[in-house]
Design a protein around this motif. Structure first.
Motif, PDB file in Angstrom:
ATOM      1  N   UNK A 357     -10.987   8.425  -2.132  1.00 43.70           N
ATOM      2  CA  UNK A 357     -11.153   7.015  -2.504  1.00 43.70           C
ATOM      3  C   UNK A 357     -10.900   6.828  -3.998  1.00 43.70           C
ATOM      4  N   UNK A 358     -11.446   7.715  -4.812  1.00 44.38           N
ATOM      5  CA  UNK A 358     -11.258   7.610  -6.261  1.00 44.38           C
ATOM      6  C   UNK A 358      -9.791   7.745  -6.630  1.00 44.38           C
ATOM      7  N   UNK A 359      -9.089   8.693  -6.003  1.00 50.00           N
ATOM      8  CA  UNK A 359      -7.666   8.881  -6.292  1.00 50.00           C
ATOM      9  C   UNK A 359      -6.865   7.648  -5.884  1.00 50.00           C
ATOM     10  N   UNK A 360      -7.209   7.066  -4.746  1.00 46.18           N
ATOM     11  CA  UNK A 360      -6.552   5.832  -4.310  1.00 46.18           C
ATOM     12  C   UNK A 360      -6.764   4.718  -5.337  1.00 46.18           C
ATOM     13  N   UNK A 361      -7.985   4.607  -5.850  1.00 47.90           N
ATOM     14  CA  UNK A 361      -8.317   3.540  -6.792  1.00 47.90           C
ATOM     15  C   UNK A 361      -7.535   3.664  -8.096  1.00 47.90           C
ATOM     16  N   UNK A 362      -7.333   4.880  -8.570  1.00 47.24           N
ATOM     17  CA  UNK A 362      -6.644   5.061  -9.859  1.00 47.24           C
ATOM     18  C   UNK A 362      -5.162   5.347  -9.673  1.00 47.24           C
ATOM     19  N   UNK A 363      -4.695   5.245  -8.420  1.00 45.44           N
ATOM     20  CA  UNK A 363      -3.274   5.430  -8.100  1.00 45.44           C
ATOM     21  C   UNK A 363      -2.802   6.842  -8.461  1.00 45.44           C
ATOM     22  N   UNK A 364      -3.583   7.829  -8.044  1.00 38.33           N
ATOM     23  CA  UNK A 364      -3.224   9.232  -8.259  1.00 38.33           C
ATOM     24  C   UNK A 364      -2.778   9.849  -6.943  1.00 38.33           C
ATOM     25  N   UNK A 393      -5.662  14.386   8.880  1.00 38.99           N
ATOM     26  CA  UNK A 393      -4.864  13.295   8.342  1.00 38.99           C
ATOM     27  C   UNK A 393      -5.515  12.519   7.219  1.00 38.99           C
ATOM     28  N   UNK A 394      -6.604  13.058   6.656  1.00 44.73           N
ATOM     29  CA  UNK A 394      -7.263  12.390   5.531  1.00 44.73           C
ATOM     30  C   UNK A 394      -6.649  12.806   4.190  1.00 44.73           C
ATOM     31  N   UNK A 395      -5.869  13.867   4.197  1.00 44.78           N
ATOM     32  CA  UNK A 395      -5.139  14.331   3.026  1.00 44.78           C
ATOM     33  C   UNK A 395      -3.695  14.585   3.427  1.00 44.78           C
ATOM     34  N   UNK A 396      -2.805  14.554   2.455  1.00 45.18           N
ATOM     35  CA  UNK A 396      -1.395  14.798   2.722  1.00 45.18           C
ATOM     36  C   UNK A 396      -0.588  13.509   2.624  1.00 45.18           C
ATOM     37  N   UNK A 397       0.443  13.420   3.458  1.00 42.86           N
ATOM     38  CA  UNK A 397       1.341  12.262   3.418  1.00 42.86           C
ATOM     39  C   UNK A 397       0.819  11.122   4.297  1.00 42.86           C
ATOM     40  N   UNK A 400      -3.825   8.125   7.039  1.00 46.57           N
ATOM     41  CA  UNK A 400      -4.284   7.142   8.029  1.00 46.57           C
ATOM     42  C   UNK A 400      -3.301   5.968   8.148  1.00 46.57           C
ATOM     43  N   UNK A 401      -2.014   6.254   7.971  1.00 52.31           N
ATOM     44  CA  UNK A 401      -0.985   5.233   8.112  1.00 52.31           C
ATOM     45  C   UNK A 401      -0.963   4.207   7.005  1.00 52.31           C
ATOM     46  N   UNK A 402      -1.591   4.517   5.873  1.00 45.44           N
ATOM     47  CA  UNK A 402      -1.715   3.553   4.771  1.00 45.44           C
ATOM     48  C   UNK A 402      -0.545   3.575   3.809  1.00 45.44           C
ATOM     49  N   UNK A 403       0.273   4.621   3.881  1.00 47.32           N
ATOM     50  CA  UNK A 403       1.326   4.801   2.893  1.00 47.32           C
ATOM     51  C   UNK A 403       0.866   5.528   1.643  1.00 47.32           C
ATOM     52  N   UNK A 404      -0.419   5.831   1.572  1.00 52.95           N
ATOM     53  CA  UNK A 404      -0.979   6.534   0.408  1.00 52.95           C
ATOM     54  C   UNK A 404      -0.898   8.032   0.629  1.00 52.95           C
TER      55      UNK A 404
END
Length: 690
Positions: A357-364, A393-397, A400-404
């Motif tokens: 979640x933190x990485x998603x928030x800071x765009x890492x 599927x919580x890590x990697x490409x 969860x289909x989010x594109x993140x």
């Protein structure tokens, strides 16, 4: 004319041994796997490969039992460094041995709390029984004995480790039983950790290779009695204890069966917060954490959401923007601090979800968890949790289909308290000596690989999923306006039930002691630390100070890591402060003069006082040297070394004077030691368990 004098510093290049071709080939394959962890596959910032140096040093130590000349040359050749550069790094960290270790490495914690509780006696008993001194190896090559610094297991003191697996609540006799079993070749099972293998096998885990032995992850359960003390108290105390109730959030299922697994975590709403966050804008996630008022749990208490917002949030689209990085500081090493280690041991997925979640928030798209190397049971489970997260599927490409996209690397340190300082940690993660950097620039601008970086503590990151899942109002319903939320308080020392107690910020020590059964029977509180050894000590006059950032500061100390070390009237304050000071002198990186020289001279003066050779002038010198450290060293280590000295002289100057009047310490160290809280027999015949 005087003949020139030449000092042979080591083997000449053409004389240095090298690995046989088959060993070289095997190590090269392992090294390729290690180096690949730090590559993204394209566009990596300069210096990323060098991050592989610490795991490569662990790898060659696994091969040779120490960092040999051949190992140095192997690492240098693989990373394009000189042997001198590799040696400079290897000699900085205490876990890299320069002489061959025995089959098993036995470490005894002799920092203040363990020492007072009996660790000194354990170490002395093993030296006498084995007939060796500290750092030596038995003649049969079975055991290398070493005194070690705080191992983040203070609630299980006194603690011994074998190959960095935990043996809790040791006594001299139970410690001797363990080493006798090791030398006899019998199976020995740690209190927390997997059945023992060897020092070299452990080094492979530190190099990042999973422990695939059946039952290795399950061994040790979810945590010992101290880990679960607060959770059990929250269920048993009810309305019988005055003040705010305990609030188990992070610790709420630490006693579940196989609490460390993905299946258990998902049964407890695990990764629900991630799903929610991925449907939010990254800026919304940052604002939610800001609105909650979550403050860093690593010591400084800096607002977490504000730290995230300092990362540039609108990167250029022309390819010139630098990548962002998240680094989790899991290098929990300060004496008394022992909350992050049990959290990662019992529920590693809480940290993994928070990191995503933190990485998603800071765009890492890259994140690292820097774990201190001395906690192999935790490393083993964290590695397994990350692997489970990838498989699910919580890590990697395209998470969860989010594109993140996100890759998460677990990186083991090698023994250096200074790496808890965020910029020293970044240098260490880059494969260098862990020394603090000059700021500015701050990590948010130029951190890992000179790119924008957020560094957060384990508990800070693990607290993010509950904030996202339940919202800021729920979080702010606990604690105070300036210090909202829940946190882990670690009680250790002379307390009836030491352990982890999760409560709202602002609870008092008096109230926590009620939950923990009070100070041990027949004794009274003398002094305590509110946030680990680096915080000014407090006394029984401060029992009703609300334990939040503002009120503890107003009382003349710091909340720090909420590491509440409890010492009763049998404890010599000079002995405790002297041991802490020795720790800071040992852990000083040597970069700045006030810290390097100041901690050395503080140790000399305190040693004189303990021996009975001190003078009245020495007390003034302690304060003078402390003044040269406070606020004048390169990082906060100097402040941490000075604070216990200044505060102990403020409250217990008469005790220092007693050392002068009586020609040494007037206390009997045996009176402060505790009887073991667990059965002492840990060794069984081959094939047995303990």
């Amino acid at each position: 004319m005087t003949e020139p004098v030449f000092l042979e510093l080591g083997p000449r290049p053409h004389e240095r041994p090298s690995y046989p071709p088959d060993v070289q080939s095997r190590l090269a394959a392992d090294a390729d796997e290690i180096v690949a962890r730090y590559r993204t596959g394209g566009g990596d910032p300069p210096g990323t490969e060098r991050s592989a140096l610490l795991p490569l040093l662990h790898l060659v130590q696994a091969e040779d039992g120490y960092v040999s000349p051949a190992g140095i040359d192997f690492c240098a050749a693989r990373l394009g460094l000189t042997a001198a550069e590799v040696t400079a790094v290897a000699t900085f960290y205490t876990m890299y041995r320069r002489r061959p270790a025995g089959t098993h490495h036995v470490g005894v914690c002799t920092n203040s709390l363990c020492a007072v509780m009996g660790g000194d006696a354990v170490h002395a008993a093993l030296r006498e029984h084995l007939g060796i001194e500290d750092g030596e190896t038995t003649a049969d090559g079975t055991v290398t004995l070493e005194s070690i610094e705080c191992n983040a297991a203070c609630d299980f003191a006194p603690v011994m480790t074998v190959d960095w697996e935990f043996f809790d609540n040791r006594t001299p006799s139970s410690a001797v039983e363990v080493v006798d079993a090791l030398r006899a070749g019998r199976t020995v099972t740690p209190t927390r950790g997997a059945p023992l293998s060897s020092f070299r096998d452990t080094a492979r885990i530190l190099a990042g290779f999973p422990d695939r032995r059946p039952g290795a992850l399950e061994a040790g359960g979810g945590g010992g009695s101290a880990t679960l003390a607060g959770l059990r108290a929250s269920r048993e105390d009810g309305s019988t204890v005055a003040g705010p109730p305990l609030t188990p959030v992070l610790s709420r299922y630490w006693d579940d069966d196989r609490s460390w697994t993905l299946d258990t975590y998902r049964r407890r709403d695990g990764y629900a917060a991630l799903r929610k966050a991925l449907h939010m804008n990254p800026d919304e996630v940052i604002q939610t954490v800001k609105d909650a008022g979550l403050r860093g749990r690593g010591g400084a208490g800096f607002p977490t959401g504000m730290k995230w917002s300092y990362i540039p949030q609108d990167p250029a689209t022309d390819g010139t923007a630098k990548p962002h990085f998240l680094v989790v500081n899991a290098d929990e090493s300060e004496p008394g601090t022992c909350k992050d280690i049990p959290l990662m041991f019992a529920t590693p997925h809480a940290l993994v979800e928070g990191a995503i979640i933190a990485a998603f928030a800071i765009r890492a798209s890259r994140a690292f968890v820097y774990v201190r190397g001395e906690v192999v049971p935790v490393l083993r489970r964290l590695q397994a949790a990350v692997a489970e997260a990838y498989d699910a599927g919580y890590l990697g490409r395209d998470i969860l289909g989010s594109g993140f996209d996100l890759d998460l690397v677990v990186h083991a340190g090698a023994g250096a308290y200074i790496c808890g300082e965020e910029t020293a940690l970044l240098d260490s993660l880059e494969g260098r000596r862990g020394q603090p950097r000059l700021r500015p620039p701050f990590p948010a601008v130029a951190g890992l690989y000179a790119c924008p970086t957020v560094v957060n503590n384990v508990e800070s990151i693990a607290s993010v999923p509950p904030v996202i899942l339940h919202g800021p109002e729920w979080f702010c319903s606990m604690g105070s306006e300036a210090s909202p939320g829940f946190t882990l308080y670690s009680l250790s020392g002379h307390v009836a039930r030491p352990g982890q107690y999760e409560a709202p910020l602002g609870i008092t020590l008096r109230q926590l002691l009620e939950h923990a059964g009070g100070v041990r029977d027949g004794h009274r509180l003398k002094f305590w630390t509110p946030g680990g050894s680096s915080t000014p000590i407090l006394t029984d006059e401060h029992l009703d100070v609300p334990l939040d950032y503002e009120n503890v500061a107003a009382a003349g100390s710091m909340l720090g890591t909420k590491a509440l070390q409890i010492f009763d009237e049998t404890t010599c304050v000079v002995r405790v402060v002297s041991r802490w000071t020795r720790f800071y002198a040992h852990e000083s990186c040597g970069k700045c003069t006030p810290c390097r020289e100041g901690t050395y001279w503080l140790v000399q003066i305190l040693d004189r006082l303990e021996r009975g050779d001190g003078t009245e002038a020495d007390l003034g010198k302690l304060l003078d040297i402390s003044d040269t450290l406070l606020g004048k060293s390169f990082c906060a280590l100097g402040d941490g070394a000075a604070s216990p000295i200044v505060s102990s002289l403020k409250y217990f100057r008469d005790e220092y004077v007693a050392h002068l009047d009586r020609g040494g310490c007037p206390f009997d160290p045996e009176e402060s030691a505790l009887a073991p809280r667990v059965a002492e027999v840990t060794a069984r015949p081959e094939g047995g368990t303990a």
